[in-house]
Motif scaffolding. Structure first.
Motif, PDB file in Angstrom:
ATOM      1  N   ALA A 107       0.830  -1.204   0.000  1.00 46.34           N
ATOM      2  CA  ALA A 107       0.000   0.000   0.000  1.00 46.34           C
ATOM      3  C   ALA A 107       0.863   1.252   0.000  1.00 46.34           C
ATOM      4  O   ALA A 107       0.585   2.220  -0.708  1.00 46.34           O
ATOM      5  CB  ALA A 107      -0.914  -0.018   1.208  1.00 46.34           C
ATOM      6  N   LEU A 108       1.949   1.206   0.788  1.00 46.52           N
ATOM      7  CA  LEU A 108       2.821   2.376   0.873  1.00 46.52           C
ATOM      8  C   LEU A 108       3.521   2.628  -0.458  1.00 46.52           C
ATOM      9  O   LEU A 108       3.742   3.768  -0.856  1.00 46.52           O
ATOM     10  CB  LEU A 108       3.862   2.185   1.979  1.00 46.52           C
ATOM     11  N   GLN A 109       3.847   1.556  -1.144  1.00 43.62           N
ATOM     12  CA  GLN A 109       4.485   1.717  -2.447  1.00 43.62           C
ATOM     13  C   GLN A 109       3.547   2.397  -3.439  1.00 43.62           C
ATOM     14  O   GLN A 109       3.971   3.149  -4.300  1.00 43.62           O
ATOM     15  CB  GLN A 109       4.898   0.350  -2.996  1.00 43.62           C
ATOM     16  N   GLY A 110       2.243   2.089  -3.284  1.00 42.40           N
ATOM     17  CA  GLY A 110       1.307   2.641  -4.263  1.00 42.40           C
ATOM     18  C   GLY A 110       0.471   3.787  -3.729  1.00 42.40           C
ATOM     19  O   GLY A 110      -0.687   3.922  -4.100  1.00 42.40           O
ATOM     20  N   VAL A 111       1.060   4.603  -2.857  1.00 45.46           N
ATOM     21  CA  VAL A 111       0.299   5.725  -2.274  1.00 45.46           C
ATOM     22  C   VAL A 111      -0.184   6.658  -3.379  1.00 45.46           C
ATOM     23  O   VAL A 111      -1.361   7.022  -3.447  1.00 45.46           O
ATOM     24  CB  VAL A 111       1.172   6.496  -1.266  1.00 45.46           C
TER      25      VAL A 111
END
Lengths: 180, 985
Positions: A107-111
């Motif tokens: 999720a953090l990678q695709g913020v």
């Protein structure tokens, strides 16, 4: 949603634009018909679209907040699952722990991507993004905590010492009962 | 992360082995183990070929084995191994159906059923004193008559019924210390004559009624010259003996109560005689043999007592006992040693020049001299007599000769192994022919298809048999090259006869054997014995073009000041590279942890005067040695005085031999045990080749304990002198067992513990930081095993994770014993059911795999016990975290799980030692057990966690992968098509 976009956007190979939206009268060869006031129509249009845009921005902001808060539910869910899995190492608990670690990282990678549909000059996405990141970091922390409680993190002295070879000895001594 | 994965991995491994058994399935027997049966060097042999049934020979051996062998193939029909203290004095066949054995110095007489070897009866013969022993089975014309057996033992003569073993009568001789030499039977008047010596100068003849043991007549005569040694009975009233100086032959006639001596100087018979003579044991009529320093002389005795040399043979010669072929006719065999062959002559007793048989037999390999010969005759189809001879060679092998050929041979030297080491096999070289590979590939596929069938339960009965046969005869395991897992090795064994054997670990076959010339009897070295063998050179850098070699250390006499012998043998070819006699004695051999440039290991040989001699003798070795000189110590355990002494080295020898390779020693410390209360019975140290993986022991709750790992520790067990005898010879009050753990560099005693009311024998094993020992608890009337674990208290504070992460610790810096590290010990005791013959521990390549104790039980089996049973932290109710750690609940006795017998259904008769060697694969360890029998197997103490099992079906895996790939392609094509269709819609 992705598929629809692809059909709408890149599916087209060529297009002819029959409407000419140019507003500069001088550039036009054909004069406007009498009684037609381009300016007033433009004004009207802009009022309506402005209203529309406001609504959209509102909606986007709202949606962005919803998205930003979504990991919270996930967090609760994960917490419950972890509690269920217990603190012994087996396939189930390891699977849950690793998914709990993987999900926030993904999720953090695709913020950026998550908040892309709500991108708008009028919407302030910074706060929802921060909330989203914070919640996901919380999830990550939960996963790491779980990993630690499973004993899979090298946080104890034993983890660092167990691979140390025995110390060499300076002296060497052999002997025994004399051979007969 | 790596750490996490590792700890996870270890955890999974531990979880997967919660039931620590090593059991195997029935069809796995013989896959990686082999068992060989031997009997030892034959002492006596009696043939049983009269009946039409199976022809056999019954033998007794120096390993106290009595066995019946098949005369056609040399296989063992039946075999009994008597205890180590039950030496067999004589065997005979009575009533053609019983084998009679006399053992234990003439005190136990047993009868065994000839066809199947079952014991029929057993008699204990009581006596008052120790004496020689003599077994005499009178011949009788009537077969089924109850013959009495005459036995002399423990100073009395017994007549024992051969049917029940009852003692019919017993006679004590009036003269003290009477030693029976011969018993002569007189059929016609039912009397027997017993002749013998009292002391060394009185000759006695007793005439006894054979029915009731009544003494009929006693004659005695003294000879001032004295008698010595062997007696040769040349007729029923005449015998020949040597005098005390062994230079004069005495012919003693004892006809009709008159005893007369007749002296003949050997120098009169044999011209160039000097020194001492020996009468070769024989019972020929009118003929005997004397062995002198130059030759063996055969001397005939006429009825008047006149001696005459009939022949002289300069070769080594052995003669057999006489064999009656027909009424009044005797034959005997004479075996002479040629250059590379042996000559077998069978002669008639009364006529020296008549050769019934003259054969020349070529031996395929060096077996040394003939030590014994036994002959037997058979009737050929043309009614003439044929002869077969059973010969015992210098290397203890047993050969049957018949019609000029060796019919079969038994390598019975392997029953008396004194040293074992391992050697790698040659590295596989490239250049295998293509055709072989293709054929192999086809075979491989075929084999795997069969296996797949087997796993899917589709195989028919004969296919199952084929699979099993394939597994057992796998050519992989008996190849002569090194394998990836290190399962294939050579076991180099040294036997008592001075012969080296190389056994292949795959199938136990003898790859080469070598009778070491340096360990054979010579003029300068009268009674050489092998001591042990050591790895001399193990090439790693030049593994392709250099061969490993072993060092065999021997000495000339079995005494501490005898000169030593060194011999170097190439382990690939089995050739002796070099050998020489030393100019000093050898009481200790110390392999040092250094090698020279050619990877020869440095060895220190300590002589009786305490000087150290360095080998190999090269300047380079000295240079290597000088560098480590000040850190090398040695210790000696003097069991007689109860002293342990530690020594350091001095730069040069004191005394006459001053060379660069000799170093003096100085005493640094000594521990003197009080002789009135303690006697050293056992010392054990760690194996020098043991590898320890980690210095830390992780206990429950991720805590760490630091093991005290030192190679310089010695475990010493002492008992009170009263309790040093057998169990039961001392009361619990007067017996105690004290154990010590001693640092052999400084002489510091790290641990001392007293077991009151306990006694030896103590068997112990020392590994890593723990010791397990076995002893007898007199109060509980049970055997006990105790474990001691030693932990380093001075390192216990190293628990700061940050420091450990940054490497700011001194855990891996070299330690010195002089730093006096503070240690703590933990200890716990358990009852154990068995008495024990040997204990050892499994060794693995990196020391990661958990350890098993291998216990050689009194039943000659090997029991594997998980070290977790010997854990001083066991408690009755372990906590949850302790359970997770793998600590078993405490029980007062150790469980014996029948499945964990390594030897499964087999017995290693006369078990003496267990040797373990690591394989290259971390999970596996090789176990070689020797005694009279040999047994080899491969163990995986934590299961094979690092490799697939042998019966893993690669074909099934391959098929699955192929099927999956095909499925992926098919579904991909299908989905593409579907997509296309959707797009057109």
């Amino acid at each position: 949603m992705d598929k629809g976009k692809a059909v709408m956007g890149s599916g087209r190979r060529w297009a002819v634009d029959f409407t000419d939206n140019s507003t500069i009268p001088s550039s036009r060869d054909i004069p406007d018909p009498p009684g037609f006031s381009r300016a007033s129509q433009d004004q009207d249009d802009s009022a309506v679209s402005k209203q529309k845009k406001d609504a959209e921005a509102n909606w986007k902001a709202q949606k962005a907040w919803e998205v930003a808060q979504a990991p919270f539910k996930n967090l609760l869910m994960m917490g419950f699952m972890m509690w269920m899995a217990g603190n012994t190492v087996h396939l189930f608990s390891i699977g849950i722990t690793f998914s709990a670690l993987w999900q926030p990282i993904g999720a953090l990678q695709g913020v950026g991507k998550v908040f892309e549909p709500y991108k708008d000059s009028k919407v302030d996405l910074l706060v929802p993004k921060l909330v989203f990141i914070a919640l996901n970091l919380g999830g990550l922390a939960l996963g790491i905590w779980k990993l630690n409680s499973l004993g899979l993190l090298p946080t104890h002295a034993s983890d660092w010492v167990s691979s140390l070879p025995p110390a060499k000895e300076v002296e060497y001594s052999v002997g025994g009962i004399p051979l007969l | 992360m790596v750490m996490a994965i590792r700890s996870l991995f270890i955890f999974v491994v531990i979880l997967s082995i919660t039931v620590p058994t090593l059991s195997l399935y029935e069809d796995q027997v013989g896959l990686m183990d082999w068992h060989q049966k031997y009997i030892g060097k034959v002492k006596h042999a009696v043939f049983q070929t009269q009946k039409t049934g199976r022809k056999r020979v019954v033998v007794s051996t120096e390993e106290n084995v009595i066995a019946s062998l098949d005369l056609r193939h040399g296989e063992i029909f039946w075999r009994h191994v008597l205890g180590p203290n039950d030496a067999i004095d004589g065997i005979a066949i009575a009533m053609t159906k019983y084998v009679i054995t006399l053992s234990s110095g003439g005190s136990i007489l047993r009868a065994w059923n000839l066809p199947d070897g079952q014991m029929v009866w057993e008699s204990f013969l009581q006596g008052t004193r120790d004496s020689n022993s003599f077994l005499f089975v009178p011949t009788s014309s009537k077969v089924d008559k109850d013959n009495t057996i005459l036995v002399f033992g423990k100073g009395s003569l017994h007549a024992v019924s051969s049917i029940h073993g009852e003692i019919v009568w017993k006679m004590d001789f009036p003269a003290e210390s009477f030693e029976v030499q011969e018993v002569i039977q007189h059929h016609d008047i039912d009397t027997i004559q017993v002749v013998g010596f009292v002391g060394s100068s009185q000759f006695d003849v007793y005439q006894i009624n054979a029915k009731n043991g009544e003494l009929l007549k006693h004659d005695s005569a003294a000879f001032e010259g004295g008698f010595s040694g062997e007696v040769s009975l040349v007729s029923s009233a005449k015998l020949v003996v040597l005098d005390a100086a062994r230079s004069t032959l005495l012919t003693i006639s004892f006809q009709n109560g008159e005893i007369s001596f007749q002296k003949t100087y050997i120098s009169d018979l044999v011209e160039d005689f000097s020194g001492m003579a020996v009468i070769l044991p024989s019972k020929l009529n009118g003929l005997f043999a004397v062995k002198t320093n130059t030759a063996s002389a055969f001397i005939s005795v006429s009825s008047e007592g006149k001696l005459e040399v009939v022949d002289k043979i300069t070769h080594a010669t052995v003669i057999s006992n006489p064999l009656p072929v027909s009424e009044g006719q005797q034959t005997f065999a004479l075996v002479q040693h040629g250059d590379n062959d042996i000559h077998l002559n069978v002669k008639q007793g009364h006529d020296w020049n008549s050769d019934l048989l003259k054969e020349k037999i070529k031996l395929d390999q060096q077996r040394g001299f003939v030590h014994k010969v036994f002959i037997n005759n058979y009737v050929r189809t043309d009614r003439s007599h044929g002869f077969r001879a059973l010969i015992v060679m210098e290397d203890h092998s047993l050969l049957l000769l018949q019609q000029g050929e060796v019919v079969w041979r038994r390598e019975d030297g392997l029953a008396s192994i004194i040293g074992v080491t391992t050697s790698e096999l040659p590295v596989e070289r490239v250049g295998v022919s293509v055709a072989k590979v293709e054929q192999n590939l086809f075979e491989w596929l075929k084999g795997h298809m069969l296996k797949v069938k087997g796993t899917l339960m589709l195989a028919s009965a004969e296919e199952v048999a084929a699979i099993q046969g394939m597994r057992l005869k796998s050519s992989e395991k008996s190849k002569m090259t090194r394998d990836h897992n290190g399962f294939r090795k050579l076991l180099i064994v040294l036997t008592k006869s001075g012969k080296l054997f190389a056994l292949h670990t795959g199938d136990g076959r003898i790859v080469w054997s070598l009778l070491l010339n340096s360990l054979r009897q010579t003029e300068t070295c009268q009674n050489p014995t092998g001591i042990n063998l050591y790895q001399w050179q193990v090439p790693h850098h030049h593994a392709m073009d250099e061969n490993p070699s072993v060092l065999v250390v021997g000495k000339c006499r079995p005494s501490s000041d005898a000169l030593g012998i060194l011999s170097f043998v190439d382990t690939y070819t089995g050739k002796e590279l070099n050998s020489f006699g030393l100019d000093h004695s050898v009481v200790q051999v110390i392999p040092l942890p250094f090698t020279d440039a050619t990877e020869q290991r440095l060895h220190l040989l300590i002589d009786a005067s305490g000087q150290a001699h360095l080998y190999p003798r090269s300047a380079e070795a000295v240079a290597v040695f000088q560098r480590e000189f000040s850190n090398i110590y040695w210790y000696s355990v003097e069991t007689n005085n109860g002293v342990i002494k530690g020594h350091g080295l001095k730069s040069n020898c004191d005394g006459e031999v001053a060379n660069n390779y000799c170093f003096g020693t100085r005493e640094i410390w000594s521990i003197v045990f009080p002789s009135e209360s303690e006697k050293i019975i056992t010392t054990v140290t760690r194996k020098s080749n043991e590898v320890v993986h980690t210095q830390a022991k992780v206990i429950a709750d991720q805590d760490v304990m630091y093991k005290y790992i030192s190679k310089n520790l010695l475990f010493v067990a002492t008992v009170s002198p009263k309790a040093s005898g057998d169990i039961g010879s001392a009361t619990p009050e007067e017996s105690q067992l004290v154990v010590y753990v001693v640092d052999t560099v400084t002489g510091r005693i790290l641990h001392r513990m007293i077991h009151h009311g306990s006694q030896g024998p103590v068997h112990a094993v020392f590994s890593e930081n723990w010791i397990v020992y076995h002893y007898f608890n007199l109060r509980a009337h049970r055997y006990e095993m105790t474990v001691i674990e030693i932990y380093d208290q001075s390192r216990a504070d190293n628990k700061d994770v940050l420091k450990l992460v940054l490497g700011k610790h001194n855990l891996t810096s070299p330690v010195s014993s002089y730093s006096r590290p503070e240690v703590t010990t933990k200890s716990q005791s358990y009852y154990f059911t068995h008495s024990v013959k040997a204990i050892t521990v499994t060794l693995t390549a990196k020391g990661i795999t958990s350890k098993h104790l291998l216990i050689g039980t009194i039943g000659d089996q090997v029991l594997a016990m998980d070290k977790r049973f010997f854990d001083p932290r066991r408690s009755v109710n372990p906590t949850q975290s302790e359970k997770e750690e793998g600590i078993l609940p405490l029980t007062d006795s150790l469980p014996i799980i029948p499945q964990s017998y390594v030897t499964h259904s087999l017995k290693v008769e006369g078990l003496r030692g267990i040797v373990t060697a690591p394989a290259k694969l971390e999970s596996a360890t090789l176990v070689f057990t020797y005694g009279v029998d040999l047994f080899f197997t491969r163990l995986a103490p934590s299961r094979t966690y690092d490799s697939l099992t042998e019966d893993f079906s690669y074909a099934l895996l391959l098929i699955t992968i192929v099927a999956l790939v095909v499925a992926i392609f098919v579904t991909w094509v299908l989905s593409e098509k579907k997509d296309l269709r959707d797009k057109w819609r």
